[in-house]
Design a protein around this motif. Structure first.
Motif, PDB file in Angstrom:
ATOM      1  N   ILE A  75       0.843  -1.199   0.000  1.00  0.00           N
ATOM      2  CA  ILE A  75       0.000   0.000   0.000  1.00  0.00           C
ATOM      3  C   ILE A  75       0.883   1.255   0.000  1.00  0.00           C
ATOM      4  N   ILE A  76       1.951   1.193   0.796  1.00  0.00           N
ATOM      5  CA  ILE A  76       2.860   2.344   0.848  1.00  0.00           C
ATOM      6  C   ILE A  76       3.707   2.409  -0.409  1.00  0.00           C
ATOM      7  N   TYR A  77       4.205   1.275  -0.848  1.00  0.00           N
ATOM      8  CA  TYR A  77       5.034   1.197  -2.049  1.00  0.00           C
ATOM      9  C   TYR A  77       4.377   0.249  -3.052  1.00  0.00           C
ATOM     10  N   PRO A  78       3.406   0.748  -3.823  1.00  0.00           N
ATOM     11  CA  PRO A  78       2.777  -0.123  -4.828  1.00  0.00           C
ATOM     12  C   PRO A  78       3.826  -0.618  -5.823  1.00  0.00           C
ATOM     13  N   PRO A  79       3.888  -1.921  -6.071  1.00  0.00           N
ATOM     14  CA  PRO A  79       4.911  -2.452  -6.991  1.00  0.00           C
ATOM     15  C   PRO A  79       4.869  -1.818  -8.368  1.00  0.00           C
ATOM     16  N   SER A  80       3.658  -1.527  -8.862  1.00  0.00           N
ATOM     17  CA  SER A  80       3.568  -0.890 -10.184  1.00  0.00           C
ATOM     18  C   SER A  80       4.226   0.490 -10.175  1.00  0.00           C
ATOM     19  N   HIS A  81       4.022   1.230  -9.086  1.00  0.00           N
ATOM     20  CA  HIS A  81       4.620   2.565  -8.995  1.00  0.00           C
ATOM     21  C   HIS A  81       6.145   2.474  -8.890  1.00  0.00           C
ATOM     22  N   VAL A  82       6.624   1.532  -8.061  1.00  0.00           N
ATOM     23  CA  VAL A  82       8.068   1.369  -7.904  1.00  0.00           C
ATOM     24  C   VAL A  82       8.695   0.887  -9.205  1.00  0.00           C
ATOM     25  N   ALA A  83       8.018  -0.043  -9.887  1.00  0.00           N
ATOM     26  CA  ALA A  83       8.547  -0.543 -11.159  1.00  0.00           C
ATOM     27  C   ALA A  83       8.616   0.570 -12.186  1.00  0.00           C
TER      28      ALA A  83
END
Length: 563
Positions: free
Chosen positions: A485-493
């Motif tokens: 929730i804090i670090y969405p994988p899609s956003h980090v990717a």
């Protein structure tokens, strides 16, 4: 016959020289020349007779007037002595006359000097008002400076120097110039003191204009002195900020530094008129620009040091970060964007705060586990395996085991704080810190079992099994969801320019469940794969939802207790 020759015949042995010019003797000789021989023969007798007669008369006169003769003699003697005295004094006078002449000459010279002094004094008296004005120039200079009339003071100083250039040989003028120079230094000190205070742009322009006209500093020195004095004002403003509340101190420091630095920068640009886009001519222009930007760099470094120190005692950083970014953004307009220098400070502090908080939560769990026991633990009456509609609702199974529940509450508080300001750069530190903490919990569960396994009843053993399953199948997956929730994988990717599958393979934003449960793996019951025909409808729906969630597909295997 010449009477001189006649005299020489009469007196062959000589006669007094005064007889030659005596008119009586001359008349007598002329008279003898008229006598006959008879008369000449009788002439000696007549002369004797006349001489005797004269002698008698003289004797009678002397007898009858002897007193007079005595007095006359005495008078003559006195006169002779007086004349002798006068003669000696005249000799002395003659000897002293050259000295007297010299003294008179000296007196004449002194009299001339005195006369010149008197003339000068008279002239001075007639010009007393003008002289008084000149003598009061230092006092007038001090009066102008004390009253802040620097324009008049500059004009007066220029007038005094002009007078001195014409009359440098006059001592009083030199003394006046020295006194004016002392007042000049006082004026310089006052102007520099004013630059150390809160000033508007027009006032700064005026003061620097005075300093330029004073010609005490070169242009480069004037720039340095201006930046030094304004730095004193900035430091004074920062010292006046109270340090009782660290958060308030840092907030005020950011605001004061931003406003004051921007004012100083605006004043500097307006006063010295540096054009960044114009070509630099000569080394002096380069040096002047280097001076200014070195000063800006020093002030920013000073602010960053304060930021680094104060952030150690601040837990909530979102407002501080917002102000700092606005600070850096505002200075980007003048070519001094330093946001990139603040980012490592915030990242480091957020990461340290997170690690310290997680370590404290882990320590609290260990302390709770020292007081927790499974002996006489009975089956709870709470429905800890019910499905909640809210996927982010903490697992109910943790309510049975308060050390796990309190630990999760602490972790949620830590993650909530992190969520307000969560840099992507520390995602690996966050995952690593949580994973290490969960490994410590797993080891603590193993230690608890080793300590109490001899005294555990069947109900206690079942409770311990439920505790281990709650940790492995509920707590760990739930924390993983919180991380995503804090670090969405899609956003980090997207930020890293990779795929979500790549993040999963490298363990970025993903906990390694196998490593976490490895210390207590042998305490978990064997996994039983249920018959698909016996799966309840709600379980099918749950499977369907979880199957569609690619981010959490590794955390969907629930362990079933053997009935």
């Amino acid at each position: 016959m010449d009477h001189k020759r006649f005299l020489s015949l009469l007196y062959p042995e000589g006669y007094p020289a005064q007889w030659e010019d005596n008119p009586k003797i001359r008349d007598y000789i002329l008279k003898l020349g008229t006598y006959k021989i008879e008369n000449l023969v009788r002439e000696p007798d007549r002369l004797k007779h006349e001489a005797a007669s004269l002698q008698e008369q003289i004797q009678e006169l002397a007898v009858s007037n002897y007193r007079t003769f005595i007095e006359t003699a005495e008078c003559s003697r006195e006169l002779f002595s007086q004349f002798s005295s006068i003669e000696s004094k005249l000799d002395m006078l003659l000897s002293d006359i050259p000295k007297f002449e010299e003294k008179c000459k000296e007196f004449g010279e002194k009299s001339g000097d005195i006369n010149e002094v008197r003339r000068l004094n008279s002239l001075t008296l007639s010009k007393s008002l003008q002289l008084l004005e000149v003598l009061e120039l230092p006092q007038l200079m001090n009066s102008f400076i004390n009253d802040g009339l620097y324009e008049d003071a500059l004009e007066l100083a220029a007038y005094v120097r002009k007078v001195y250039s014409k009359h440098s040989n006059i001592i009083i003028i030199k003394s006046i110039v020295e006194d004016v120079d002392k007042a000049w230094l006082t004026m310089l000190h006052q102007l520099l003191t004013q630059l150390r205070q809160d000033l508007s742009l027009p006032k700064c322009l005026q003061i620097v204009g005075y300093l330029r006209r004073m010609q005490v500093f070169s242009e480069t020195e004037l720039r340095i002195k201006f930046l030094q004095t304004r730095s004193c004002w900035l430091d004074e403003c920062l010292r006046n900020i109270p340090k009782d509340d660290i958060s308030n101190h840092l907030t005020k420091t950011i605001e004061v530094t931003r406003v004051t630095l921007f004012n100083i920068l605006t004043q500097y640009r307006a006063i010295f008129n540096d054009d960044e886009h114009s070509p630099l001519i000569g080394d002096s222009s380069k040096n002047q620009n280097v001076i200014f930007y070195c000063w800006i760099k020093d002030k920013i470094s000073q602010f960053l040091m304060t930021l680094m120190e104060d952030l150690k005692d601040i837990s909530s950083m979102e407002s501080i970060l917002e102000q700092c970014m606005y600070f850096g953004l505002s200075f980007s307009k003048v070519g001094c964007d330093f946001r990139s220098q603040m980012i490592p400070i915030f990242i480091s502090r957020i990461s340290e705060n997170f690690n310290e908080s997680v370590a404290q939560a882990t320590k609290n769990f260990e302390n709770n586990m020292e007081k927790f026991t499974l002996i006489d633990k009975i089956h709870p009456s709470i429905p800890w395996k019910t499905k909640s509609e809210d996927q982010m609702q903490p697992p109910d199974s943790l309510l049975e085991f308060y050390p796990l529940g309190e630990y999760l509450n602490n972790i949620l508080n830590i993650l909530n704080k992190l969520r307000l300001c969560a840099p992507v750069a520390i995602v690996n530190d966050v995952v690593s810190s949580l994973q290490n903490s969960l490994i410590v919990i797993a080891k603590a569960l193993q230690v608890l079992y080793n300590q109490e396994q001899q005294a555990l009843t069947q109900n206690s053993k079942d409770a311990f099994t439920r505790m281990c399953m709650s940790f492995a199948d509920d707590l760990v997956p739930y924390i993983q969801k919180c991380i995503h929730i804090i670090y969405p994988p899609s956003h980090v990717a997207e930020k890293l320019g990779v795929t979500v599958q790549y993040l999963h393979e490298d363990g970025i934003t993903f906990l390694n469940k196998q490593v976490i449960i490895e210390p207590m793996k042998h305490l978990l019951p064997a996994k039983v794969v249920p018959d698909p025909s016996l799966i309840r409808e709600d379980d099918k729906m749950e499977k369907s939802d979880e199957g569609n969630d690619n981010e959490d597909k590794d955390w969907d295997n629930d362990r079933k207790d053997e009935k």
